[in-house]
Every structure is written in structure tokens, then in C-alpha cells.
Design an enzyme around this catalytic site. Structure first.
Site: not given
Length: 230
Positions: A176-178, A182, A206
């Protein structure tokens, strides 16, 4: 009298719609999902010039969508509350359902959902204690330290590329990233798959995890939800 009050109610509701009716302001709100920032930080992250950034933040502040605190000569901005994040999520969800051009743009940016098979927040909860699942946070170390999915390990994008051969082949990676737009985690999922490592991205990053009440763990040992309560 009743008609006047009703008109005032809709006028006040329209203030929120007006504040959101700007690509620049929406971009700034997305950036503030990461946490508070001063104007210089937002200028650097967004590429929007200082004058425009300051003006758009004042518009958001006038609608009470962002709050501020002062530290010396610096003013820090943050989302006014978790309900602002949930409002953004609902708007994005509705827009993607109703606007074909948006779906096309998201597909061009992130790739096909059928190909990526993103993991939902509920699915991630079910896999958090699974020894055959590795949760990887591909954001910066600073972002990870500020708050990450419990049990996730920090492997920023550049570091993951260098250490890809050390990742076990008998686990499924959830990266996962932001936020929902993303590109880091979708790109890295494709890279992992090319190395024959089963991998899927977390849907909405996230940000979506928090919007759905998922807890975060910080390096200080604090666990909290998007409500800000420990």
C-alpha cells in the site's frame, strides 16, 4: 419565514460544494490526508505556486474544511476532522460510479482493477494475522513512522526494488501507498509479479484504510483510528 430558513440551509450546504469545486483545492485536501503541513510543504508536494496555494487554503479554511495551528511564524494546516476525509471518499466513490471520463483517467493512471485485483480494507483485516501474508508499506520511512497499518513492514519504493530478491516466494504481498490515486503500490505490485511473487495493492491505500476505521500504529507505540483517539 420557513422559506427563508430553508433557503439559508441550502446556501450553507452550498458553501461546502463551492469549496470542493476546484481541482487545486481537492488536490490540497488529498495531500492533507497524510497529516498536517505548512504552506511550503504543500507547495513542494503539489507543484502549485505559493500564491495560489495560500489563496486556495484560505477558501478551504473559510468553509471549515481545514483547521490551522501556529508555531512561531509558521502556520500548519490539517483536515478539520475525519468527516472531511469521509466526505472526500464519498465524493470520489460517487464520481467514479457516475463519470466515465474519471474511470478512464483512473484506469490510465493505475491500470485495470481486474488485472490488479486490489485488496479491500475488510480483506486486509482478515489477512493481518495470516503468516502467509506480508503487508508492505511502500511510502517513505517518515510517513511509515507517523502511522502505518499494524503489522506492516516499511520498504520504501526504491528500497523494495533493491531488496526484491530477499522477499519470500511463499507469501502473498499486500502493498500500500498513500491514497486512491497513488501509483506506487500498483507499479510495485506489477514488479513483484514479474519476479513471481504473488502481490496485490490495497484499494485506496492507507487513506481508504483510515476512512473505513482501520487502526494505525506509530513508531511511538501508539495505536489510533482516524478519529484521533488513542
Amino acid at each position: 419565514m420557513g422559506e427563508f430558513i430553508e433557503a439559508e440551509i441550502y446556501a450553507q450546504l452550498a458553501r461546502i460544494g463551492k469549496a470542493l469545486a476546484s481541482p487545486v483545492r481537492l488536490r490540497l485536501l488529498d495531500l492533507l490526508e497524510k497529516g498536517e503541513s505548512d504552506v511550503d510543504g504543500l507547495v513542494h508536494a503539489s507543484g502549485i505556486n505559493l500564491k495560489n496555494t495560500s489563496a486556495q487554503l484560505q477558501q478551504l479554511r473559510s468553509a471549515n474544511l481545514v483547521a490551522t495551528r501556529r508555531q512561531g511564524n509558521r502556520v500548519f494546516y490539517r483536515l478539520a476532522g475525519p468527516e472531511v476525509s469521509r466526505l472526500l471518499g464519498s465524493m470520489q466513490y460517487c464520481a467514479e460510479l457516475r463519470l466515465a471520463d474519471l474511470r478512464l483517467a483512473v484506469g490510465e493512471l493505475l491500470g485495470s482493477a481486474d488485472e490488479l485485483r486490489p485488496v479491500t480494507a475488510d480483506e486486509l483485516r482478515a489477512h493481518m494475522d495470516d503468516p502467509h501474508t506480508m503487508i508492505i508499506d511502500v511510502r517513505s520511512e517518515a510517513d511509515y513512522a507517523n502511522g502505518h497499518v499494524p503489522g506492516a513492514i516499511s520498504l520504501p519504493a526504491a528500497e523494495l526494488r533493491e531488496k526484491i530478491d530477499s522477499i519470500p516466494r511463499d507469501v502473498e504481498v499486500i502493498a500500500y501507498c498513500q491514497g486512491p490515486y497513488c501509483v506506487l503500490s500498483p507499479d510495485l505490485v506489477r514488479l513483484l509479479r514479474r519476479h513471481e511473487i504473488p502481490a496485490r495493492p490495497l484499494q485506496g491505500g492507507i487513506t481508504q484504510w483510515q476512512r473505513e476505521g482501520g487502526p494505525l500504529h506509530s513508531d511511538s507505540g501508539t495505536e489510533y483510528s482516524d478519529s484521533g483517539t488513542e
